[in-house]
Design a protein around this motif. Structure first.
Motif, mmCIF file in Angstrom:
data_model
loop_
_atom_site.group_PDB
_atom_site.id
_atom_site.type_symbol
_atom_site.label_atom_id
_atom_site.label_comp_id
_atom_site.label_asym_id
_atom_site.label_seq_id
_atom_site.Cartn_x
_atom_site.Cartn_y
_atom_site.Cartn_z
ATOM 1 N N LEU A 274 0.828 -1.205 0.000
ATOM 2 C CA LEU A 274 0.000 0.000 0.000
ATOM 3 C C LEU A 274 0.863 1.256 0.000
ATOM 4 N N ARG A 275 1.896 1.243 0.817
ATOM 5 C CA ARG A 275 2.785 2.412 0.892
ATOM 6 C C ARG A 275 3.436 2.682 -0.463
ATOM 7 N N GLN A 276 3.909 1.641 -1.127
ATOM 8 C CA GLN A 276 4.537 1.813 -2.435
ATOM 9 C C GLN A 276 3.520 2.287 -3.472
ATOM 10 N N GLY A 277 2.294 1.767 -3.382
ATOM 11 C CA GLY A 277 1.268 2.196 -4.318
ATOM 12 C C GLY A 277 0.934 3.667 -4.189
ATOM 13 N N VAL A 278 0.920 4.184 -2.956
ATOM 14 C CA VAL A 278 0.633 5.597 -2.734
ATOM 15 C C VAL A 278 1.725 6.475 -3.333
ATOM 16 N N LEU A 279 2.954 6.018 -3.304
ATOM 17 C CA LEU A 279 4.059 6.784 -3.902
ATOM 18 C C LEU A 279 3.874 6.983 -5.403
ATOM 19 N N ASP A 280 3.142 6.076 -6.028
ATOM 20 C CA ASP A 280 2.935 6.167 -7.481
ATOM 21 C C ASP A 280 1.773 7.071 -7.866
ATOM 22 N N ILE A 281 1.022 7.576 -6.889
ATOM 23 C CA ILE A 281 -0.130 8.424 -7.192
ATOM 24 C C ILE A 281 0.327 9.778 -7.715
ATOM 25 N N ARG A 282 -0.333 10.242 -8.764
ATOM 26 C CA ARG A 282 -0.069 11.574 -9.311
ATOM 27 C C ARG A 282 -1.365 12.371 -9.293
ATOM 28 N N LEU A 283 -1.288 13.597 -8.776
ATOM 29 C CA LEU A 283 -2.468 14.439 -8.612
ATOM 30 C C LEU A 283 -2.538 15.447 -9.751
ATOM 31 N N LEU A 284 -3.551 15.329 -10.570
ATOM 32 C CA LEU A 284 -3.672 16.180 -11.753
ATOM 33 C C LEU A 284 -3.931 17.631 -11.390
ATOM 34 N N THR A 285 -4.678 17.869 -10.310
ATOM 35 C CA THR A 285 -5.058 19.246 -9.970
ATOM 36 C C THR A 285 -3.889 20.085 -9.490
ATOM 37 N N CYS A 286 -2.774 19.463 -9.176
ATOM 38 C CA CYS A 286 -1.587 20.262 -8.812
ATOM 39 C C CYS A 286 -0.464 20.037 -9.811
ATOM 40 N N GLY A 287 -0.815 19.580 -11.015
ATOM 41 C CA GLY A 287 0.167 19.434 -12.076
ATOM 42 C C GLY A 287 1.188 18.335 -11.845
ATOM 43 N N ASN A 288 0.800 17.293 -11.125
ATOM 44 C CA ASN A 288 1.702 16.160 -10.841
ATOM 45 C C ASN A 288 2.981 16.589 -10.128
ATOM 46 N N SER A 289 2.884 17.702 -9.390
ATOM 47 C CA SER A 289 4.092 18.231 -8.751
ATOM 48 C C SER A 289 4.212 17.822 -7.290
ATOM 49 N N TYR A 290 3.355 16.912 -6.841
ATOM 50 C CA TYR A 290 3.355 16.538 -5.428
ATOM 51 C C TYR A 290 3.403 15.017 -5.311
ATOM 52 N N THR A 291 4.267 14.536 -4.443
ATOM 53 C CA THR A 291 4.379 13.097 -4.197
ATOM 54 C C THR A 291 3.705 12.769 -2.871
ATOM 55 N N MET A 292 2.666 11.957 -2.937
ATOM 56 C CA MET A 292 1.946 11.566 -1.729
ATOM 57 C C MET A 292 2.689 10.458 -1.009
ATOM 58 N N THR A 293 2.606 10.478 0.312
ATOM 59 C CA THR A 293 3.125 9.381 1.128
ATOM 60 C C THR A 293 2.108 9.053 2.218
ATOM 61 N N VAL A 294 2.261 7.897 2.822
ATOM 62 C CA VAL A 294 1.347 7.463 3.861
ATOM 63 C C VAL A 294 2.126 6.784 4.978
ATOM 64 N N SER A 295 1.686 6.992 6.193
ATOM 65 C CA SER A 295 2.239 6.294 7.353
ATOM 66 C C SER A 295 1.218 5.262 7.821
ATOM 67 N N ILE A 296 1.725 4.099 8.234
ATOM 68 C CA ILE A 296 0.837 2.977 8.558
ATOM 69 C C ILE A 296 1.278 2.319 9.862
ATOM 70 N N GLY A 297 0.305 2.039 10.718
ATOM 71 C CA GLY A 297 0.542 1.240 11.913
ATOM 72 C C GLY A 297 -0.250 -0.047 11.823
ATOM 73 N N ALA A 298 0.399 -1.179 12.151
ATOM 74 C CA ALA A 298 -0.237 -2.488 12.001
ATOM 75 C C ALA A 298 -0.146 -3.279 13.295
ATOM 76 N N VAL A 299 -1.236 -3.974 13.642
ATOM 77 C CA VAL A 299 -1.245 -4.837 14.826
ATOM 78 C C VAL A 299 -2.011 -6.115 14.514
ATOM 79 N N LEU A 300 -1.628 -7.191 15.225
ATOM 80 C CA LEU A 300 -2.384 -8.430 15.208
ATOM 81 C C LEU A 300 -3.400 -8.376 16.350
ATOM 82 N N ILE A 301 -4.686 -8.558 16.033
ATOM 83 C CA ILE A 301 -5.711 -8.499 17.065
ATOM 84 C C ILE A 301 -5.626 -9.758 17.919
ATOM 85 N N ASP A 302 -5.467 -9.567 19.211
ATOM 86 C CA ASP A 302 -5.418 -10.689 20.134
ATOM 87 C C ASP A 302 -6.794 -11.374 20.173
#
Length: 383
Positions: free
Chosen positions: A318-346
């Motif tokens: 998912l993190r790598q996929g977000v890096l590939d996103i290009r936003l047309l409304t800002c002329g593809n001049s912005y690189t999106m990133t995401v932070s993720i926290g993961a846990v196993l539910i007990d």
């Protein structure tokens, strides 16, 4: 024997009653596409059938012409209602010229002295073919779009249409029309009134109910589950995993620097970022994974049947996929990133507690530089 004119009067009153009863509802509600047109189709059929009942009493030639025009108008409006309901825009283009040609032929036949009974037979033939075609369309809709109600209406329309066509062809062939054949045509007309009448209303209600259910469970912007729906489905998945003794993991996702993105490029770009993020995540997930928008730029993801190691791999995709996103409304001049926290539910852990741990892991990811995945600490087992 069936009293022909009493039958016509009963059908006429039924059609007009349908239309009158629907008028207050149509005027006071935002209704399903086609329902208003369907209401006027019922009115047109009812008025035409009243003319058919009055014509023998008056003998006015004008009534025969108006009756012919009324049948064409009613059929045209009903077809238009179905086309609007199912979104058949291309078929609607042909409706007006076909209706116009039919109207000219029907009026010309009346003016040229065609016996009224023969005109009724031709109209019945056209109506029967229209009803059969409508039923066939309802039966041939994509399986995912077809409901049991639509199939029931489709079967009724095809059967009623076939009965009317059979009666008309027997008459046109000069064969003696058996009493049961005429009765069958009457029953077919009655079924078209009842099934098409109630059926269209019920289909409209069914669609409205589905739309309201979507509005109650879906985030308007991204199309993902909203907060309440996510918690409901994630909790159901947690309980199922507990019964089946299967792992289930929970992820918290947050788009990095989203406020700055909004401030720098505007809310249109922010909305585009949220939509693109949801699309990117959905493309990388399995059908039974549960993704929801909790609010703002914060999302949650439940992965049934996935252990922590598998969840970390999924989060990295998912993190790598977000890096590939290009936003047309800002002329593809912005690189999106995401932070993720993961846990196993007990197995004995409640969903809110697991969500809190995943949220803590998310803030660890943000504190460690963002654009990364962090695993949360194990949950505390109950004594």
């Amino acid at each position: 024997m069936i009293d022909h004119y009493l039958y016509i009067l009963g059908i006429a009153i039924g059609n007009v009653a349908f239309g009158v009863l629907m008028l207050p509802y149509v005027r006071s509600n935002s209704v399903t596409p086609g329902l208003t047109v369907w209401m006027w189709a019922r009115m047109a059929f009812g008025a035409t059938q009243l003319l058919a009942w009055l014509r023998p009493e008056t003998g006015w030639p004008l009534l025969a012409i108006l009756e012919s025009a009324g049948w064409i108008a009613g059929m045209t409006l009903e077809a238009a209602a179905y086309f609007m309901f199912f979104g058949y825009a291309r078929l609607r283009r042909y409706l007006a010229p076909v209706a116009g040609l039919s109207l000219v032929l029907a009026c010309a036949a009346s003016l040229n002295g065609l016996p009224h009974r023969e005109l009724v037979v031709y109209v019945s033939l056209v109506m029967g073919m229209g009803a059969f075609t409508t039923g066939a369309i309802l039966m041939r809709l994509r399986q995912s779009d077809t409901t049991a109600l639509q199939r029931l209406i489709g079967v009724s329309d095809m059967g009623s249409g076939a009965a009317m066509v059979f009666w008309a062809l027997v008459f046109l062939a000069g064969l003696p029309v058996p009493g049961w054949g005429e009765a069958m045509a009457y029953v077919a007309g009655y079924l078209l009134l009842i099934v098409n009448g109630f059926g269209f209303i019920l289909m409209s209600k069914q669609r409205d109910d589905a739309r309201m259910a979507r509005l109650a469970t879906t985030d308007d912007l991204t199309g993902l589950l909203n907060r309440r729906a996510f918690f409901e489905r994630a909790e159901a998945a947690r309980l199922l995993a507990l019964r089946q003794q299967q792992p289930i993991t929970l992820l918290m996702l947050d788009i990095d620097h989203f406020k700055q993105l909004n401030d720098r490029f505007g809310h249109a770009t922010g909305d585009e970022a949220l939509v693109q993020f949801a699309t990117s995540c959905n493309a990388a997930l399995r059908e039974h994974d549960i993704l929801g928008r909790l609010g703002g730029e914060e999302f949650a993801l439940a992965l049934p049947g996935t252990d922590l190691e598998g969840a970390l791999h999924a989060a990295e995709r998912l993190r790598q996929g977000v890096l590939d996103i290009r936003l047309l409304t800002c002329g593809n001049s912005y690189t999106m990133t995401v932070s993720i926290g993961a846990v196993l539910i007990d197995p004995q852990e409640e969903l809110p507690a697991a969500l809190a741990r995943a949220d803590h892991a998310l803030y660890e990811a943000k504190g460690n530089g963002r654009n990364r995945v962090e695993a949360g600490l194990p949950g505390r087992r109950r004594a």
